[in-house]
Design a protein around this motif. Structure first.
Motif, PDB file in Angstrom:
ATOM      1  N   HIS A  19       0.858  -1.174   0.000  1.00  0.00           N
ATOM      2  CA  HIS A  19       0.000   0.000   0.000  1.00  0.00           C
ATOM      3  C   HIS A  19       0.897   1.228   0.000  1.00  0.00           C
ATOM      4  O   HIS A  19       1.931   1.248   0.666  1.00  0.00           O
ATOM      5  CB  HIS A  19      -0.901  -0.008   1.247  1.00  0.00           C
ATOM      6  N   ALA A  20       0.532   2.246  -0.775  1.00  0.00           N
ATOM      7  CA  ALA A  20       1.309   3.488  -0.760  1.00  0.00           C
ATOM      8  C   ALA A  20       0.349   4.646  -0.978  1.00  0.00           C
ATOM      9  O   ALA A  20      -0.640   4.521  -1.713  1.00  0.00           O
ATOM     10  CB  ALA A  20       2.389   3.476  -1.837  1.00  0.00           C
ATOM     11  N   GLY A  41       1.587  -3.342  -5.435  1.00  0.00           N
ATOM     12  CA  GLY A  41       2.175  -3.039  -6.724  1.00  0.00           C
ATOM     13  C   GLY A  41       3.563  -2.460  -6.607  1.00  0.00           C
ATOM     14  O   GLY A  41       4.323  -2.793  -5.688  1.00  0.00           O
ATOM     15  N   LEU A  42       3.873  -1.586  -7.553  1.00  0.00           N
ATOM     16  CA  LEU A  42       5.235  -1.128  -7.768  1.00  0.00           C
ATOM     17  C   LEU A  42       5.318   0.395  -7.661  1.00  0.00           C
ATOM     18  O   LEU A  42       4.536   1.110  -8.289  1.00  0.00           O
ATOM     19  CB  LEU A  42       5.644  -1.551  -9.182  1.00  0.00           C
ATOM     20  N   ILE A  43       6.274   0.868  -6.857  1.00  0.00           N
ATOM     21  CA  ILE A  43       6.574   2.299  -6.832  1.00  0.00           C
ATOM     22  C   ILE A  43       7.766   2.535  -7.754  1.00  0.00           C
ATOM     23  O   ILE A  43       8.797   1.873  -7.611  1.00  0.00           O
ATOM     24  CB  ILE A  43       6.930   2.779  -5.411  1.00  0.00           C
ATOM     25  N   ILE A  44       7.599   3.441  -8.713  1.00  0.00           N
ATOM     26  CA  ILE A  44       8.710   3.787  -9.618  1.00  0.00           C
ATOM     27  C   ILE A  44       9.115   5.232  -9.358  1.00  0.00           C
ATOM     28  O   ILE A  44       8.363   6.159  -9.651  1.00  0.00           O
ATOM     29  CB  ILE A  44       8.310   3.641 -11.102  1.00  0.00           C
ATOM     30  N   LEU A  69       9.801  -8.550 -11.066  1.00  0.00           N
ATOM     31  CA  LEU A  69      10.208  -8.228  -9.693  1.00  0.00           C
ATOM     32  C   LEU A  69       9.052  -8.294  -8.705  1.00  0.00           C
ATOM     33  O   LEU A  69       9.238  -8.031  -7.529  1.00  0.00           O
ATOM     34  CB  LEU A  69      10.815  -6.813  -9.648  1.00  0.00           C
ATOM     35  N   SER A  70       7.864  -8.623  -9.181  1.00  0.00           N
ATOM     36  CA  SER A  70       6.701  -8.652  -8.298  1.00  0.00           C
ATOM     37  C   SER A  70       6.407 -10.085  -7.870  1.00  0.00           C
ATOM     38  O   SER A  70       6.250 -10.965  -8.715  1.00  0.00           O
ATOM     39  CB  SER A  70       5.486  -8.048  -9.012  1.00  0.00           C
ATOM     40  N   VAL A  80       4.858  -6.538 -13.006  1.00  0.00           N
ATOM     41  CA  VAL A  80       3.734  -5.872 -12.343  1.00  0.00           C
ATOM     42  C   VAL A  80       2.453  -6.029 -13.175  1.00  0.00           C
ATOM     43  O   VAL A  80       1.355  -6.112 -12.629  1.00  0.00           O
ATOM     44  CB  VAL A  80       4.078  -4.385 -12.047  1.00  0.00           C
ATOM     45  N   LEU A  81       2.610  -6.136 -14.499  1.00  0.00           N
ATOM     46  CA  LEU A  81       1.444  -6.363 -15.372  1.00  0.00           C
ATOM     47  C   LEU A  81       0.851  -7.746 -15.132  1.00  0.00           C
ATOM     48  O   LEU A  81      -0.370  -7.924 -15.142  1.00  0.00           O
ATOM     49  CB  LEU A  81       1.830  -6.234 -16.846  1.00  0.00           C
ATOM     50  N   ASP A  82       1.718  -8.737 -14.930  1.00  0.00           N
ATOM     51  CA  ASP A  82       1.246 -10.107 -14.747  1.00  0.00           C
ATOM     52  C   ASP A  82       0.759 -10.380 -13.334  1.00  0.00           C
ATOM     53  O   ASP A  82       0.055 -11.364 -13.091  1.00  0.00           O
ATOM     54  CB  ASP A  82       2.357 -11.105 -15.103  1.00  0.00           C
ATOM     55  N   LEU A  83       1.132  -9.515 -12.378  1.00  0.00           N
ATOM     56  CA  LEU A  83       0.762  -9.780 -10.969  1.00  0.00           C
ATOM     57  C   LEU A  83      -0.754  -9.947 -10.841  1.00  0.00           C
ATOM     58  O   LEU A  83      -1.192 -10.948 -10.261  1.00  0.00           O
ATOM     59  CB  LEU A  83       1.314  -8.649 -10.081  1.00  0.00           C
ATOM     60  N   PRO A  84      -1.634  -9.109 -11.325  1.00  0.00           N
ATOM     61  CA  PRO A  84      -1.406  -7.742 -11.787  1.00  0.00           C
ATOM     62  C   PRO A  84      -1.397  -6.787 -10.580  1.00  0.00           C
ATOM     63  O   PRO A  84      -2.147  -6.982  -9.621  1.00  0.00           O
ATOM     64  CB  PRO A  84      -2.610  -7.479 -12.686  1.00  0.00           C
ATOM     65  N   GLY A  85      -0.534  -5.771 -10.674  1.00  0.00           N
ATOM     66  CA  GLY A  85      -0.413  -4.817  -9.574  1.00  0.00           C
ATOM     67  C   GLY A  85      -0.586  -3.393 -10.074  1.00  0.00           C
ATOM     68  O   GLY A  85      -0.559  -3.132 -11.277  1.00  0.00           O
ATOM     69  N   SER A  86      -0.726  -2.482  -9.128  1.00  0.00           N
ATOM     70  CA  SER A  86      -0.823  -1.072  -9.467  1.00  0.00           C
ATOM     71  C   SER A  86       0.564  -0.448  -9.544  1.00  0.00           C
ATOM     72  O   SER A  86       1.552  -1.049  -9.113  1.00  0.00           O
ATOM     73  CB  SER A  86      -1.670  -0.347  -8.423  1.00  0.00           C
TER      74      SER A  86
END
Lengths: 168, 168
Positions: A19-20, A41-44, A69-70, A80-86
């Motif tokens: 969560h972010a 998900g992923l923070i970039i 990396l997820s 992150v697309l396959d997770l799928p994550g935000s």
């Protein structure tokens, strides 16, 4: 990875989150602060260097949304697309700092106006990847992003930031 | 910064925090998870590369506790010692990853046992700097650290991560 003769033109720091929550507009007299948030998900964090142009954006975006990396529930690593994550994109010019004595200098950083334009394109293209992906669309995952030049007031909750740096 | 002929031997990622809480022991049957936490200060994620030895630790520690990246109430940037702020050290071998196709590889990372020893020395020397500093001792700021090889379950609250990377 960039080679030393022609770059790097951009640096991305990736951290995983559960969560972010990021402030995108500070409180003002008469209006409360505005926030965006994502779940898993992923923070970039992204920073552009002098010489960067819009040509690098498609490759950057393609790499970052596809790098595995997820972590899934079963401990496998997927994109992150396959997770799928935000995805939460945060402008972070400080990543371009170089140590000089006891201070950091930012001489390699891109000019602010060009940086703002590249950042905007980066966000748009990340968003397009998420929208075009069926799994992501079905799962209702989101792309959120910080505002360039703002203070990035942030709360992160992670079960391992699993920090990675990738240069372009 | 390291030059390409002899390193880098270590990479540190610095993020400012208002509060951070890190799990240092996962929950087990019969015992709850253990956490450490700091208030305002500096999170140092650290990664060592092959060829690193204990000789680099004093310079690393000296640089990181003295670099002026901590913002005072008046908006001036001072070192974490001068703030004075707390430090949370987190082992983060993933920072040594290099992109290969759609995966990250960690071939440059140090052997686990040596990395663990260097990490331990790094923590001890950071602690010594904080303890030896009168301002820090009076303010009661703390050094906390994660356990090497563990999952770094983490909660961070920041008014700007102000992320910087420094190599040694």
């Amino acid at each position: 990875m960039a080679d030393s003769t022609r770059g790097p033109f951009a640096r991305a720091l990736l951290q995983q989150c559960l969560h972010a929550r990021l402030q995108v507009k500070p409180a003002e007299p008469g209006s409360e602060a505005e926030w965006v948030e994502i779940q898993r998900g992923l923070i970039i964090y992204v920073c552009f260097f002098k010489g960067a142009s819009e040509e690098i954006i498609p490759k950057m975006v393609n790499t970052l949304v596809n790098v595995k990396l997820s972590e899934t529930e079963s401990g496998e690593y997927v994109s992150v697309l396959d997770l799928p994550g935000s995805i939460l994109v945060i402008p972070q010019a400080t990543l371009g700092g170089k140590l000089k004595g006891r201070r950091m200098q930012y001489h390699s950083n891109i000019e602010k106006e060009i940086g703002m334009e590249l950042y905007s394109q980066f966000v748009t293209q990340c968003e397009r990847e998420l929208t075009a992906n069926t799994k992501c669309a079905e799962a209702g995952v989101a792309l959120k992003h910080g505002t360039y030049g703002n203070r990035q007031v942030l709360k992160v909750d992670t079960n391992g930031p699993f920090s990675h740096m990738i240069e372009f």
